[in-house]
Enzyme design. Structure first.
Site: not given
Lengths: 348, 348, 348, 348
Positions: D151-153
């Site tokens: 995921g990006c986070y």
């Protein structure tokens, strides 16, 4: 151009700490034929590039030299991204066999009186004009050793309107209103360019034909029209870093219909690598062109108003400055015109 | 209007969940004479306002009723902020003594054919036009019980150009290019209005005279000119929530000079509470008008192009919609025209 | 305060050309009891306000005086919006009966060593602290003639966290990460604050406890906790002009449950005119507070992490500076605390 | 992988109409080894890509197929950019020798209970995790035929913090507050994602450990720490299209000094092609990474608070999604890890 057979074409960038200089470096770093040589600056000489242009990581350790003929010597190509009036004296000392690509205004205008009226200094001369899409210009650029890169507004306004003049569709009296991102105003800190001032605000400036890009648009369209063209040009500033959207209109002549308009634009841009005449019903948005050398154009005939309305979008730093510079440099150097350039934008 | 002597003028807002409705409530909540009565909505009926308009804390607990004549009855003023075509039937059931202020388009146009051509439905009629600055309109608004609030683009374009026609300075053929924030497109979720799409992007839409505000601008300027005026209108979308900047130009007639232009605008706006003709050399920015009912105007003569160029900025939701609505309602109710309105913007 | 019975309370603003000064004037112009007197500035002395703060049309013709004790004399209230270190000497010459409201940092800290460590100059002293919501402060502000307006970050971080300390729910070790609009950095032109730099960018600065607002947050929370509180504070800059969103967290003590957390916050903000503890499940957004004096707060217990997380939003120029200043000035002057202030934001 | 010797590696993209799909195409179009094959979509099947992703001019004429195993068959690599829960069934039908790169969440978590708790559906399984910088992962990715793109986070938070755990510097209790652009929320039109809502606003969401990326961050840091790590994660939305800035902090253990912190990070990122540990004193800004696969990291020891504070910035669609996917695919295919990727951002 020995570089082509050896270690690449050696390119220097004068004015590497500004926005145009940074964009030149971004493009040159990805260009398969160029090798980046000297980087020079004015007040920022002596600083590491990484402190000024942190988006250019591979070049972060390069130290900026002072902008002098000596620092720029020994290159095949010198890109100048300097304040107006600085390119002339420098270019004279760079050698006739060096390709000099001036992103400034100094050599764009033919008319010395226009130059003096708008810039207030003696006219330096006129170089081949780096807008290959304009009739006759591509040929002039092949093999040249001097290129005057067009202004950002003239690039987009000219692309939007010259097909109409080339096909004789409109009267020689045009209105151009352009919305520009703030990077066109440069990196010098000024109160009215602060983020707090520009976010949430659209504003006009240089209204009434006083913007310096006015005579350049006039010159371009007049050359295609074969007669003087009157230009009303209003630039506006809108809250984005990059991009120009130009809305351009002129009265159509008698008997001009929508099909003729479409045909004229299709014909003008046929085979152009960087101009995209959008399918009918779709309209340009600057975000489509972010970081790309593309110019998006759409045109329509407003029958009620008797006007052709053309809208075009570019990235002012890419097609409007550094990308246009590399496109013309490619032509001058005998490389494929689109080498190292893309028509793909970063979106959203 | 018994409310004036009692507990305040009771005002209902239909369409309270949208952007225009929210702005009406923001203004009404600060107005010394209005008391906020029924709030109604369509799909959002039954919801607390605080969940939809969280910036309106004092009204957060109000529950939206469904938009019906019954819900809106018993008020002195009913503000309608509804989709086009919904105001007519509703207004008929509201009683002739109720002041109905329609922020929609239904009653703006005089010409039924124009309405049908641009909106594709039968024409509902024509109400007094809520732009007091336009010659003759202020008188018409005093004491009226029906007000058609102008569109946001026609508000700003008309203010920018009517003085030139009132003074007979320009030819009846104008070009208007306007940059608008996204709130003018409303609160319905659409892909092209997503933040990811609009931030960093300027785009054109409704090009070629097809935008529905075109005939309204034409009507306004034609009424002042006393002859038909041709309007080329191009709206563009720029990355901000609020504000419209309109750049407007027309050819000047023979002998018109800069002094005449300045004089015409000074005369047109003399004593106007909300229009500010800026000192010469300063240009409008939309941020100056955020949340205020001010319209900022500047004008210049471009002698080279033979054109007058006028630029005006407003907040599209305030002077362009809800503020304009309250300004006209004040007139209709015999209140001071500027009551509850401000010319101070929120900046930066 | 003779002004109350006569022509209004005469208020001067020192630093009228900056963002804090402009916001003070916006609020004062709409305040029913204040009359705006002298406006002073440093380098901008001699300029018309309209050229610097064009959103303040009613004050556009006012000419800025130089910031001197003489220019500021003869007023009931003097608001100081000056660079750090300038308020002390000026205040001494203003008379003990004049209400002096300092929007700068000079008189916020109790600990001289903290001041000297973070500001690098001798400590000027400590004035009553203008955050009425903080336990004990409201009483201290009534009738005072000296007010130290809190910093913008301390305002929002303190409001987010003090209820947890007041109720003894959390350990004295907090993390605060705040996203701020650019207006907090002021109006002086700097390259990193240019629109071209800040649009499209989130960045951190003052990381590692070095931001000058750190000791102020520490002081506020420690006073409520009754013991030293360790604060890790990281400010970040995000692409908007106004607003701060603070995310604040601390470990909860044993046995603390969600109901206790909610209860603590409801109790802390019960009856507060400007703090809105949002209904459960809704979270603050800075846009809800634009131009308003509201602070929006929400809190939740993260049971997995054993942490209370509180989020608060304010307009940094309003509740975070000028609105907070007027709120405290109202208390000092015996006026209703919310006079001339609103909890309604300009949105969207 | 016969494609390598022939006409390029054939790559399909499922979900080509969304933001992740568009970014995959932008990168693949410039990758020297990939050939773009089938493009598929859900509701947008049958549409020309040019109408949906107008920034991808060279692919504008491609018509989207429906996302089925058949449409995706016959490729060497299939990139999945689909809603959660859709990748599992599809992947089963794609053949074990096809490289499947899932940009969704389905195969990221090891713990089935975590999956079910946060996503509410049965756990599909666990694939090699596409974060080559994480100790041990690069080896796992070489030659694999299944990749779960982080995921990006989690990408940015893990890069910011894992070096501290790898060197045993911090306690297993971290706070992560991240500011994200809106593109991370996808292209589906929702009211709270409208430009009018997000411009000028910072807001929190998923507060209190409920965001689905929380267990992924926990998993990554725990694996490096060798013990469970408690994570308090708060995502916030700020007004930009792209970019995440993560501020991450944890208490340091006894005796940890600034030199040890610096050393740990230098060691962790030594030789990494895409992570740039900035020179001391400079801090990440998301704009530096626009369109690039770079992650910028800085770290400092706050001695007063006893905390290490690390800040990292990425482009959420590039390093945070599509660039990270291609980086891992390069490894899986035996290509140079950085092929077709850049560390140069588009700025300003």
């Amino acid at each position: 151009m020995e570089g082509i057979d050896g270690m690449g074409i050696r390119a220097a960038v004068a004015g590497a700490s500004g926005y145009a200089g940074g964009e030149l470096l971004r493009i040159l770093a990805g260009h398969p034929e160029f090798e980046i040589g000297a980087l020079t600056a004015g007040a920022n000489a002596g600083t590491e590039l990484g402190a000024l242009q942190p988006h250019l990581r591979p070049l972060a350790d390069r130290v900026l030299a002072e902008t002098t003929p000596e620092a720029l010597s020994g290159h095949d190509v010198v890109f100048l991204a300097l304040p107006h009036g600085r390119s002339g004296p420098l270019a004279e000392q760079l050698g006739d066999d060096v390709l000099v690509v001036d992103c400034g205004a100094d050599f764009r205008l033919h008319d010395a009186a226009d130059w003096e009226g708008f810039y207030g200094s003696p006219h330096a001369g006129t170089w081949p004009y780096g807008l290959p899409e304009l009739p006759g210009r591509r040929e002039e650029l092949r093999g040249t050793r001097r290129i005057a890169v067009p202004g950002c507004y003239p690039t987009v306004a000219t692309l939007a309107l010259f097909p109409a003049f080339a096909a004789g569709l409109v009267e020689p009296d045009v209105v151009v209103v352009a919305a520009s991102g703030t990077s066109g105003a440069g990196k010098s800190p000024k109160t009215h360019l602060l983020g707090s001032e520009v976010m949430g605000s659209a504003s006009a400036y240089g209204v009434g034909g006083v913007h310096r890009h006015t005579p350049e648009i006039t010159q371009n369209l007049g050359a295609v029209a074969g007669e003087p063209v009157t230009v009303s040009f209003t630039p506006t500033l809108v809250p984005m870093s990059r991009g120009i959207l130009a809305t351009c209109t002129a009265k159509v002549g008698p008997g001009v219909d929508a099909a003729a308009v479409r045909r004229a634009y299709e014909s003008a841009f046929d085979g152009e690598p960087f101009v995209w005449l959008l399918p009918e019903g779709r309209w340009p948005a600057t975000a489509m062109t972010l970081g790309s050398n593309a110019a998006l154009v759409q045109v329509v005939l407003d029958e009620r108003a008797g006007r052709l309305v053309a809208v075009a979008a570019i990235d002012n730093l890419t097609k409007g400055t550094a990308g246009g510079a590399v496109q013309s440099a490619n032509l001058a150097l005998g490389l494929p015109e689109d080498l190292g350039l893309t028509t793909i934008g970063v979106s959203p």
